[in-house]
Design a protein around this motif. Sequence first.
Motif, PDB file in Angstrom:
ATOM      1  N   HIS A 155       0.842  -1.189   0.000  1.00  0.00           N
ATOM      2  CA  HIS A 155       0.000   0.000   0.000  1.00  0.00           C
ATOM      3  C   HIS A 155       0.878   1.241   0.000  1.00  0.00           C
ATOM      4  CE1 HIS A 155      -3.201  -2.752   1.091  1.00  0.00           C
ATOM      5  NE2 HIS A 155      -2.447  -3.200   2.071  1.00  0.00           N
ATOM      6  N   PRO A 156       0.465   2.320  -0.670  1.00  0.00           N
ATOM      7  CA  PRO A 156       1.239   3.563  -0.653  1.00  0.00           C
ATOM      8  C   PRO A 156       1.491   4.069   0.772  1.00  0.00           C
ATOM      9  CG  PRO A 156      -0.512   3.687  -2.284  1.00  0.00           C
ATOM     10  CD  PRO A 156      -0.711   2.402  -1.534  1.00  0.00           C
ATOM     11  N   GLN A 157       0.607   3.735   1.698  1.00  0.00           N
ATOM     12  CA  GLN A 157       0.743   4.120   3.105  1.00  0.00           C
ATOM     13  C   GLN A 157       2.084   3.641   3.679  1.00  0.00           C
ATOM     14  OE1 GLN A 157      -2.275   2.245   5.436  1.00  0.00           O
ATOM     15  NE2 GLN A 157      -1.929   3.527   7.228  1.00  0.00           N
ATOM     16  N   LEU A 158       2.643   2.580   3.100  1.00  0.00           N
ATOM     17  CA  LEU A 158       3.899   2.025   3.612  1.00  0.00           C
ATOM     18  C   LEU A 158       5.095   2.909   3.290  1.00  0.00           C
ATOM     19  CD1 LEU A 158       3.345  -1.725   2.705  1.00  0.00           C
ATOM     20  CD2 LEU A 158       3.142  -0.654   4.947  1.00  0.00           C
ATOM     21  N   MET A 159       4.919   3.876   2.420  1.00  0.00           N
ATOM     22  CA  MET A 159       6.020   4.792   2.106  1.00  0.00           C
ATOM     23  C   MET A 159       5.938   6.075   2.915  1.00  0.00           C
ATOM     24  SD  MET A 159       8.370   3.749   0.337  1.00  0.00           S
ATOM     25  CE  MET A 159       8.747   2.301  -0.583  1.00  0.00           C
ATOM     26  N   THR A 160       4.998   6.150   3.836  1.00  0.00           N
ATOM     27  CA  THR A 160       4.839   7.384   4.614  1.00  0.00           C
ATOM     28  C   THR A 160       5.554   7.330   5.957  1.00  0.00           C
ATOM     29  OG1 THR A 160       2.769   6.621   5.631  1.00  0.00           O
ATOM     30  CG2 THR A 160       2.595   7.860   3.543  1.00  0.00           C
ATOM     31  N   PHE A 161       6.283   6.263   6.221  1.00  0.00           N
ATOM     32  CA  PHE A 161       7.026   6.184   7.475  1.00  0.00           C
ATOM     33  C   PHE A 161       8.055   7.306   7.510  1.00  0.00           C
ATOM     34  CE2 PHE A 161       6.311   1.397   6.926  1.00  0.00           C
ATOM     35  CZ  PHE A 161       5.092   1.451   7.571  1.00  0.00           C
ATOM     36  N   THR A 162       8.247   7.848   8.704  1.00  0.00           N
ATOM     37  CA  THR A 162       9.186   8.954   8.850  1.00  0.00           C
ATOM     38  C   THR A 162      10.438   8.500   9.584  1.00  0.00           C
ATOM     39  OG1 THR A 162       8.118   9.654  10.888  1.00  0.00           O
ATOM     40  CG2 THR A 162       7.345  10.676   8.836  1.00  0.00           C
ATOM     41  N   GLU A 163      11.399   9.382   9.609  1.00  0.00           N
ATOM     42  CA  GLU A 163      12.695   9.101  10.215  1.00  0.00           C
ATOM     43  C   GLU A 163      12.549   8.532  11.617  1.00  0.00           C
ATOM     44  OE1 GLU A 163      16.585  11.631  11.633  1.00  0.00           O
ATOM     45  OE2 GLU A 163      15.448  12.334   9.911  1.00  0.00           O
ATOM     46  N   LEU A 215       9.137  -5.858  -2.546  1.00  0.00           N
ATOM     47  CA  LEU A 215       9.491  -5.969  -1.136  1.00  0.00           C
ATOM     48  C   LEU A 215      10.899  -5.432  -0.887  1.00  0.00           C
ATOM     49  CD1 LEU A 215       9.150  -7.121   1.796  1.00  0.00           C
ATOM     50  CD2 LEU A 215      10.150  -9.222   0.878  1.00  0.00           C
ATOM     51  N   LYS A 216      11.838  -5.839  -1.716  1.00  0.00           N
ATOM     52  CA  LYS A 216      13.218  -5.386  -1.557  1.00  0.00           C
ATOM     53  C   LYS A 216      13.322  -3.873  -1.721  1.00  0.00           C
ATOM     54  CE  LYS A 216      15.365  -9.730  -3.011  1.00  0.00           C
ATOM     55  NZ  LYS A 216      16.195 -10.381  -4.048  1.00  0.00           N
ATOM     56  N   THR A 217      12.584  -3.326  -2.662  1.00  0.00           N
ATOM     57  CA  THR A 217      12.576  -1.880  -2.887  1.00  0.00           C
ATOM     58  C   THR A 217      12.072  -1.149  -1.652  1.00  0.00           C
ATOM     59  OG1 THR A 217      12.273  -2.158  -5.263  1.00  0.00           O
ATOM     60  CG2 THR A 217      11.631  -0.024  -4.339  1.00  0.00           C
ATOM     61  N   TYR A 218      10.989  -1.655  -1.068  1.00  0.00           N
ATOM     62  CA  TYR A 218      10.448  -1.028   0.136  1.00  0.00           C
ATOM     63  C   TYR A 218      11.459  -1.077   1.273  1.00  0.00           C
ATOM     64  CZ  TYR A 218       5.663   0.000  -1.300  1.00  0.00           C
ATOM     65  OH  TYR A 218       4.561   0.558  -1.885  1.00  0.00           O
ATOM     66  N   TRP A 237      19.138 -12.563   1.165  1.00  0.00           N
ATOM     67  CA  TRP A 237      19.187 -11.161   0.765  1.00  0.00           C
ATOM     68  C   TRP A 237      18.999 -10.253   1.982  1.00  0.00           C
ATOM     69  CZ3 TRP A 237      15.914  -6.984   1.101  1.00  0.00           C
ATOM     70  CH2 TRP A 237      16.321  -5.842   0.385  1.00  0.00           C
ATOM     71  N   ILE A 238      17.999 -10.559   2.816  1.00  0.00           N
ATOM     72  CA  ILE A 238      17.727  -9.725   3.987  1.00  0.00           C
ATOM     73  C   ILE A 238      18.928  -9.723   4.930  1.00  0.00           C
ATOM     74  CG2 ILE A 238      16.299  -9.462   6.050  1.00  0.00           C
ATOM     75  CD1 ILE A 238      13.941 -10.586   4.354  1.00  0.00           C
ATOM     76  N   VAL A 239      19.481 -10.902   5.205  1.00  0.00           N
ATOM     77  CA  VAL A 239      20.615 -10.979   6.131  1.00  0.00           C
ATOM     78  C   VAL A 239      21.824 -10.237   5.564  1.00  0.00           C
ATOM     79  CG1 VAL A 239      22.273 -12.550   7.233  1.00  0.00           C
ATOM     80  CG2 VAL A 239      19.822 -13.062   7.309  1.00  0.00           C
TER      81      VAL A 239
END
Length: 187
Positions: free
Chosen positions: A75-83, A122-125, A167-169
């Motif tokens: 969801h676009p909402q997942l890109m609204t996280f702040t510092e 997922l990786k991009t996020y 990849w995550i590790v």
Amino acid sequence: MGKVVFITGGVRSGKSAFAERYAIEHMSSTRNSLVYIASGVAFDQEMEQRIQRHQQDRLSSPYQWKTIEVRDDFHPQLMTFTEMDIVLWDCITTWLNNVLFKTEKLHDEERLSRINTYIMELKTYIKRWKENKVIIMIVSNEVLDEPSSNYVEVNLYRKLLGELHQWIVAMCDEAYEMDYRILKRWK
């Protein structure tokens, strides 16, 4: 830069409880918000009870969690996280399972292409969250200790999950394994 923390282990080993405590410890020092990304889908009574237990744990906490459900699509909402927001995703294993279920009726080549699109997204996020100074904790189940299966779908799942874990590790700042409520830090 933000921080990526990977937490894996056996089913019901204490991963979620550890991740929640760890997130709260970070929040206590930064005073930023706590976000819980949930991927569970109540397909049966056991899963419904597990989801309810996790929800109760967060509701009974003195800390306020904002919950976002991500079953498969982002969801676009997942890109609204702040510092320095603290984001706990529980769990990536369930998310991948949901992706496989959603794409199961597609033909082989089209299905693999669609699955890869999900994984790349997922990786991009994850990369963008880290760049945006978000603290992200990713919980996953360790299912790769089991012997190879006679079922193609199970082996595909294990292959994709193993590659995703690697990849995550490789890009995370900390990696933990939880077994029998015993914690081991690997990275």
